[in-house]
Design a protein around this motif. Structure first.
Motif: not given
Lengths: 525, 436, 464
Positions: B50-57, B220-229, B370-377
């Motif tokens: 899903m993170h790869a998908y979100l990156t490309n999306y 932009s808040f929703d799509l990428e910034m809220s990955l790290e709320p 996007v991806m550091p968030h995957y690492n983190h959580y």
């Protein structure tokens, strides 16, 4: 025009100027001229006409490259300026030392914070290069242009267009070129002539230039005439209330607030202008409730010392004798008469003091600064001050109690001198030795304690006569208090050589000493 | 002096012709294979995929939005020079409608309260701040809202699945509406050539721009910034916008070059246009750098923990640190120096390469967001792990698949529609465009 | 060439997509442009109104001198600056003026790069305005440092006496570099653009002094094609340099605030938001100045309604950007969940400075929306009123940012209320005297219209 051009000797033909009424015919004429083989020509117009550059064969200017070069060098100038001014690394290379700021926890050279200034320097350099480069490449300013003498040409800045075929061109022919210009649509054709009779500078210009230069030189001359001079006049006070502020400075007396001249009515009766701190006020960072760390006294005996009253907890027999002699140690602690309670001293290093190589190195350095003057670099009580004083005392010129050797049997060991007691000695002094608490911070005192224990573990003996002889050879007083580690090591080595304990490698030695100290701690535990 | 060209399209072919029929099945197959391979290599339909998908999306959506911006701003400024390029942007902007379908996987993840992507769909994200023990205690933490920490309760007012879904419906309505209006009005003008249609689009562009700006900010808040709320930055929408516009400029240039090489568009787009596009790309490279640097500098300088940690992940851990430098040098310095010259911007081969290069960099930018968030959580904590998300096959396959899907979608939208606005009243200006 | 102005013939705000609207009206040819542009300068006597305005402006300037003298003699205590609000009106005024000083370079540089031809009629006046605004702006931090006579400590000048260097990591020093670079580059840009027009003055003036001065200033310009070639490239280069510069200046001004940790100051959107605000206020000031100027100097055919309408549209657009930034700030203040941050914004809107906040909102966000109505943006007297409101609003924006945040920082015990003194108010009002004096002198003695550039964009037969 005509009357000026009748004498060919007085003027030189520069070229032929053809006038056009619109930009299109100018471009067309330029194209014709190029096809006719003219190379040296120029077009003049009130605004830049597009399509004219290829028509008269103008190559693209190198100005952008010059600006790029300036911009790239400005990157280094900008970063270099900040690197140099905010660090002390280049002090040896430059007449003005840098000034390293430590601001908001950022590294001294922190690139992100240096970007804005670098950027501005790049832009400034590039803009000035563009501006000056453009004028220089255009050979401007040039005020003496024969074109300006033609009244018709004045409309070039308004609404007319001109093509000038220069006489230097190989194709140029006075009459043929005029015909060509007419054929290409010139509304009027006129000669451009340079007046050869009037080539000298107007006479007033050199005079004015010299006068101007002299006037410009006056301010710097005035400044340099005062260079290195002493001015006896009081300086100008631009804002008097900033220079004379309504406040008391430190170490001044209480002001006299009496109305009359002869009366004395002090603002503060105790003569001080500054107030003393309220009782119980503790300076920031000096809350010393940890008796083990700050006094070398076990926590169980903490009640016996009066914190922050700077009264010594105990006095040795030595100090009682000193008191009788009226030395300063006696003045300080008149009340502490009790015999020393050896139980109270801590026998291990208190919490917060880690005995490491760093600490020992620090202790050695501090010892060599503060203690070695009397006790000697190896702690044998043969410091230079001691030697000189002993020599004077021997002549009867002074009274002097010899500094103790730290290697004496009655000084060494936990029974006689646990670490807490050594610490107390440094802090409050003992016998003739004065207190060092004002000079040496707590951590450094413990470092010295550790180093003293390490020295004692080396197994040196109390000094003999040889020792003193060896010390006498060092007559440079300045070296004694020098922090220079090399000289200290030299001396230590010499001292040690006397006792035939070879200490070749100081670092290794320290390490082994550290081990011993560690061992001690374990033993104590 | 140049002859003035007549203000009409003279070349016979200005559409994809049969090309799209051949392209669509191939692209669709590549898309399917890519997605399947990516799912396999990332260990199923989980957080990694899903993170790869979100990156490309995010990458593809930003291109569409950038093109929508292009169309709107060109109408707003009554630009004449860009008329022949505008259709390409209109077509890409229209892709935002199928992009709504591609958003469904993300939306479904959120609506099913599955926090493999956005931690805020469930409670517990503010506890422990990504420390491993908190995660061991159970990453999926389904606390009811009123029992969550006050911080989470507060943000739940905005970050909750229902409102998130509503917002995205609104965004797609706005974008789809704008894109459809511009494309269909422009297509109508191809037939009628009425000047009043241009006036209508211009009048529409001004209010549309305001709504577009608002939707871009919040999306932009929703799509990428809220990955790290936890994290917040008022500059984030501008950063997203800068990247989006730069990638749109590159995509339009790339597509125009592709159309010209395949003979579908001939002399409608000239070197002058590429020169101008090059200038615009150069400008937005600088703008991206300016926005990125300003955001970084302010957070770095103030050094407030609730902001700094976001950059800390990206610049202090191995792998991410390298990527940050790659972005700084590759997204800013190299293109800045390379695209400075006039000659290179007029070189079509160079512009072709530069467009692809910038798109790659833009993709990396989204990866970096996007991806550091995957690492983190999810990846077990960023600390000490370096780059645990390193899974090139999954990422590459997903990227290839999604781009193929995007190309298929684009071909469907192009069909046999003209690739150049045929009867725009300002066509003459564009055909005779000359960079002075 | 028609000398009387027919108001109906001057409305070029109609829109026709199939052909470009002319930017020079009244059928002027090259000669006509020159004569129209030089009309006011060539007039033997300046009109009475110019003298009256100049007198007023110079009176204010005189008072400003007196106030500065009072400040220097008495110290900064004469201002209302107090303990938390160390940056009182002087910094508010600085940011206000430096913001206004952005429009000129923006019009000259950014619109030039975007080939917006309509800029040519207004760019000269706008650039001049830029420089004069920067002069006013530079004055305020200069006197705010307290000890003006050691202002050179701001620059990295090696002195044995001081044995110190400036702190290059301080945004205030970045400001020194940014504003001085900006002033220098604007001046170069302005002067370079003026040289061909000064050459026109040189060739038209009848007085000997004029011939000498304009001759010197025009550097012997001939309009040679080779010169024009390098000149145009240099102009493009300067424009390309000035564009990032103009962004960087207000960005750095915003860094003054935003690198701190003060609630309400530390927000990452500040750089673009300040730049948008600067363009907003700068354009408003240009419109405010040009509407009376075009009437006074008879420039209606060159500075047409179309020009003013375009500027009004930009004012509206940047106003919306600023409004969006207000919104984002508010949203993020809530979204961040940081208490002090939320409080700072709540306090702005509903605290004891809410009057300033709502003046700001109504002047900056609400009133410019009138420009959606075509009548409002094409009626000269009305647009001036709107633009004056915009400038009031932008002054209050800086006031709100500077004062409310300082007066309500983390520690409630140090909260305070800032009240300006008569010196504060006097300095703000009189700074307009400095600005107007310079602008009025410029209008009388230097080319107000970039004639060469206007001629370059005039439509010609046979050339597109």
């Amino acid at each position: 025009m005509a009357e000026k051009t009748n004498n060919d000797a007085d003027s030189k033909l520069i070229g032929l100027l053809g006038q056009f009424d619109d930009p299109e015919s100018l471009v067309a004429a330029c194209n014709e001229a190029r096809e006719a083989g003219y190379k040296k020509m120029d077009a003049y117009s009130p605004f830049p006409v597009h399509g004219i550059d290829p028509a008269i064969g103008i190559k693209r200017t190198i100005l952008p490259l010059i600006v790029l070069g300036a911009a790239l060098s400005a990157v280094f100038v900008g970063l270099g300026l900040q690197l140099y001014t905010n660090s002390s690394a280049f002090d040896a290379l430059t007449p003005f030392p840098g000034y390293p700021f430590k601001i908001s926890g950022k590294p001294i050279f922190s690139i992100p914070a240096n970007i804005p200034v670098t950027f501005e320097i790049i832009v400034l350099t590039s803009a000035i290069t563009t501006f000056l480069g453009m004028w220089i490449l255009n050979r401007l300013p040039m005020f003496a242009n024969p074109l300006h003498r033609i009244s018709r040409f004045k409309r070039v800045t308004n609404d007319k267009f001109f093509l000038c075929l220069e006489a230097k061109d190989e194709k140029f022919n006075r009459s043929a070129s005029e015909d060509q210009l007419n054929k290409w649509g010139a509304v009027a054709v006129e000669e451009v002539r340079q007046d050869l009779t009037d080539t000298d500078l107007p006479k007033w210009i050199p005079t004015a230039a010299i006068l101007g230069a002299i006037l410009l030189l006056l301010p710097p001359a005035a400044i340099f005439s005062q260079w290195g001079q002493t001015n006896r006049h009081p300086r100008l006070h631009v804002v008097p209330d900033m220079d004379w502020q309504h406040k008391f400075k430190t170490q001044t007396m209480s002001p006299n607030v009496a109305n009359g001249r002869d009366e004395v009515d002090l603002l503060y009766a105790d003569l001080r202008s500054a107030r003393r701190p309220v009782d119980g006020a503790i300076a920031f960072g000096s809350l010393d409730i940890d008796s083990e760390l700050n006094y070398g006294v076990k926590q169980d005996f903490a009640h016996t010392i009066s914190f922050r009253s700077n009264v010594r907890a105990s006095l040795s027999d030595d100090s009682k004798k000193d008191e009788a002699k009226g030395t300063e140690a006696g003045d300080e602690a008149p009340a502490a008469e009790a015999t020393e309670n050896m139980e109270q001293w801590v026998t291990t290093f208190p919490q917060g003091v880690e005995v490491t190589e760093d600490l020992l190195t620090r202790g050695q350095q501090r010892f060599n600064i503060y203690c070695a003057a009397c006790h000697g670099y190896s702690g044998q009580g043969n410091g230079l001050v001691n030697q000189k004083a002993m020599a004077l005392a021997a002549n009867g010129d002074a009274t002097w109690t010899s500094a103790r050797s730290l290697h004496d049997a009655d000084v060494k060991g936990d029974a006689k001198n646990p670490v807490g007691r050594i610490y107390d000695t440094i802090t409050n002094g003992r016998g003739n030795m004065g207190p060092y608490k004002a000079q040496i911070p707590v951590e450094d005192r413990w470092a010295i304690v550790a180093y003293v224990r390490a020295l004692q573990e080396t197994g040196l003996k109390s000094p003999g006569a040889d020792d003193a002889a060896a010390e006498e050879t060092k007559d440079e007083k300045s070296e004694e208090v020098s922090e220079d580690e090399n000289s200290e090591e030299e001396k230590s080595e010499e001292d040690s050589a006397e006792e035939e304990t070879k200490e070749e490698d100081k670092a290794a030695d320290d390490a082994s000493e550290e081990d011993k100290t560690e061992q001690e701690k374990k033993d104590d535990a | 002096m140049h002859e003035t060209r007549p203000a009409k399209i003279t070349s016979p072919v200005v559409s994809l012709g049969n090309g799209y029929i051949r392209t669509i099945p191939v692209a669709a197959i590549v898309a399917a294979v890519g997605i399947v391979v990516s799912i396999l290599f990332s260990g199923g339909l989980g957080a990694r995929f899903m993170h790869a998908y979100l990156t490309n999306y995010a990458f593809l959506l930003s291109i569409c939005l950038g093109c929508l911006f292009f169309v709107t701003i060109m109408h707003l400024t009554r630009a004449g020079w860009s008329v022949t390029l505008r259709r390409i942007a209109e077509l890409y902007a229209m892709c935002v409608v199928p992009m709504a379908l591609l958003f469904l996987p993300i939306l479904i993840t959120v609506l099913t309260s599955n926090d493999i992507l956005y931690p805020w769909v469930d409670g517990g994200w503010s506890m422990g701040d990504g420390d491993a023990s908190a995660q061991a205690a159970g990453f999926v933490n389904t606390l009811p809202v009123n029992e969550r920490p006050p911080f989470e309760q507060l943000k739940y007012g905005f970050l909750n699945p229902g409102f998130f879904a509503i917002r995205w419906v609104v965004y797609f309505l706005i974008w789809g509406g704008m894109a459809a209006f511009f494309l269909f009005t422009s297509l109508k003008q191809d037939k009628t050539g009425e000047a009043k249609l241009t006036h209508r689009m211009q009048a529409f562009a001004a209010p549309a721009m305001i709504v577009f700006a608002a939707s871009l900010v919040f999306s932009s808040f929703d799509l990428e910034m809220s990955l790290e709320p936890f994290w917040f930055s008022t500059m984030f929408p501008v950063y997203f916008f800068a990247g989006a516009v730069l990638s749109a400029w590159s995509t339009i240039t790339l597509t125009a070059l592709w159309f010209q090489r395949t003979g579908r568009v001939t002399d409608e787009i000239t070197t002058e246009h590429y020169h101008d596009m090059g200038k615009m790309m150069f400008g937005f490279i600088v703008f991206w750098g300016y926005i990125g640097f300003s955001q970084f500098l302010l957070i770095w300088y103030a050094n407030i923990p609730e902001e700094t940690f976001w950059y800390n992940w990206r610049i202090n851990y191995p792998g991410w640190k390298t990527l940050s430098y790659v972005l700084l040098i590759g997204h800013l310095f190299i293109p800045f120096l390379a695209m400075m010259g006039r000659t290179v911007r007029r070189n079509r081969n160079f512009m072709f390469g530069a467009s692809i290069y910038l798109l790659v960099m833009h993709w990396l930018d989204h990866f970096w967001l996007v991806m550091p968030h995957y690492n983190h959580y999810v990846g077990g904590g960023i600390e000490g792990r370096g780059w645990p998300t390193f899974n090139p096959i999954a990422d590459l396959a997903c990227t290839v698949g999604m781009i193929a899907a995007f190309i298929a979608v684009f071909c469907v939208i192009c069909r046999d529609r003209p690739l150049v606005a045929l009867q725009d009243p300002r066509l003459g200006e564009a055909l005779n465009h000359e960079v002075h | 060439m028609a000398t009387t102005v027919d108001p109906h013939g001057l409305d070029n705000t109609y829109d026709d997509a199939s052909k470009r609207t002319p930017l020079v009206l009244g059928g002027l040819d090259y000669q006509g442009v020159t004569e129209t542009a030089c009309g006011f300068w060539e007039a033997e006597k300046a009109p009475k109104i110019w003298w009256i305005l100049l007198l007023m402006a110079m009176s204010l300037l005189g008072i400003l001198g007196g106030l500065i003298n009072h400040l220097l003699m008495s110290g900064v205590g004469v201002w209302g600056n107090n303990n938390p609000a160390y940056w009182g009106w002087p910094i508010v005024n600085f940011v206000f003026w430096v913001g206004i000083g952005h429009a000129g370079t923006l019009i000259s540089a950014i619109l030039f790069l975007f080939r917006q031809n309509w800029r040519t009629s207004i760019n000269r006046a706008a650039e001049a305005m830029t420089i004069f605004a920067v002069v006013c702006a530079g004055m305020f931090p200069g006197i705010h440092i307290g000890r003006v006579w050691v202002f050179y400590w701001l620059f990295p000048i090696p002195t044995e006496h001081l044995a110190m260097w400036p702190n290059f990591r301080s945004p205030l020093l970045w400001d020194v570099f940014a504003v001085s670079t900006y002033a220098t580059v604007s001046l170069l840009f302005w002067y370079m653009g003026m040289v061909p027009d000064i050459a026109t003055f040189r060739d038209r003036t009848k007085s000997r002094i004029g011939k000498f001065i304009y001759g010197l200033l025009s550097l012997g310009w001939t309009g040679s094609a080779r010169n024009w070639h390098r000149y145009e490239i240099a102009y493009t280069l300067l424009a390309a340099l000035a564009t990032p510069l103009v962004l960087s200046v207000h960005t750095i001004v915003s860094f003054d605030f935003a690198v701190s940790q003060l609630p309400g100051w530390h927000t990452t959107i500040f750089p673009p938001y300040f730049v948008a605000g600067a363009i907003f206020s700068g354009f408003a000031m240009v419109v405010t100045l040009l509407v009376p100027a075009r009437a006074l100097f008879g420039l209606e055919k060159l500075i047409t309604l179309r020009h003013l309408e375009n500027m009004n549209k930009i004012i509206m657009a940047t106003g919306l950007m600023v409004g969006t930034a207000y919104g984002i700030e508010f949203f993020i203040a809530w979204y961040s969940g940081v208490q002090v941050e939320s409080y700072a914004f709540w306090n702005r809107a509903f605290g004891n400075y809410s009057w300033a906040y709502w003046i700001m909102i109504s002047c900056n966000v609400v009133i410019p929306q009138l420009f959606w109505i075509k009548w409002c943006r094409t009626t000269t007297w009305f647009m001036v009123i709107v633009c004056i409101f915009v400038n009031i609003g932008m002054w209050f924006e800086r006031f709100v940012i500077t004062i409310t945040s300082l007066c309500r920082d983390f520690l409630p015990s140090s909260w305070a209320y800032f009240t300006p003194t008569w010196v504060d108010i006097g300095m703000l009002v009189c700074s307009f005297g400095l600005f107007s004096t310079l602008f009025l002198l410029f209008c009388r003695f230097l080319p107000v219209i970039a004639m060469a550039e206007v001629k370059g964009i005039m439509p010609r037969d046979g050339h597109h």
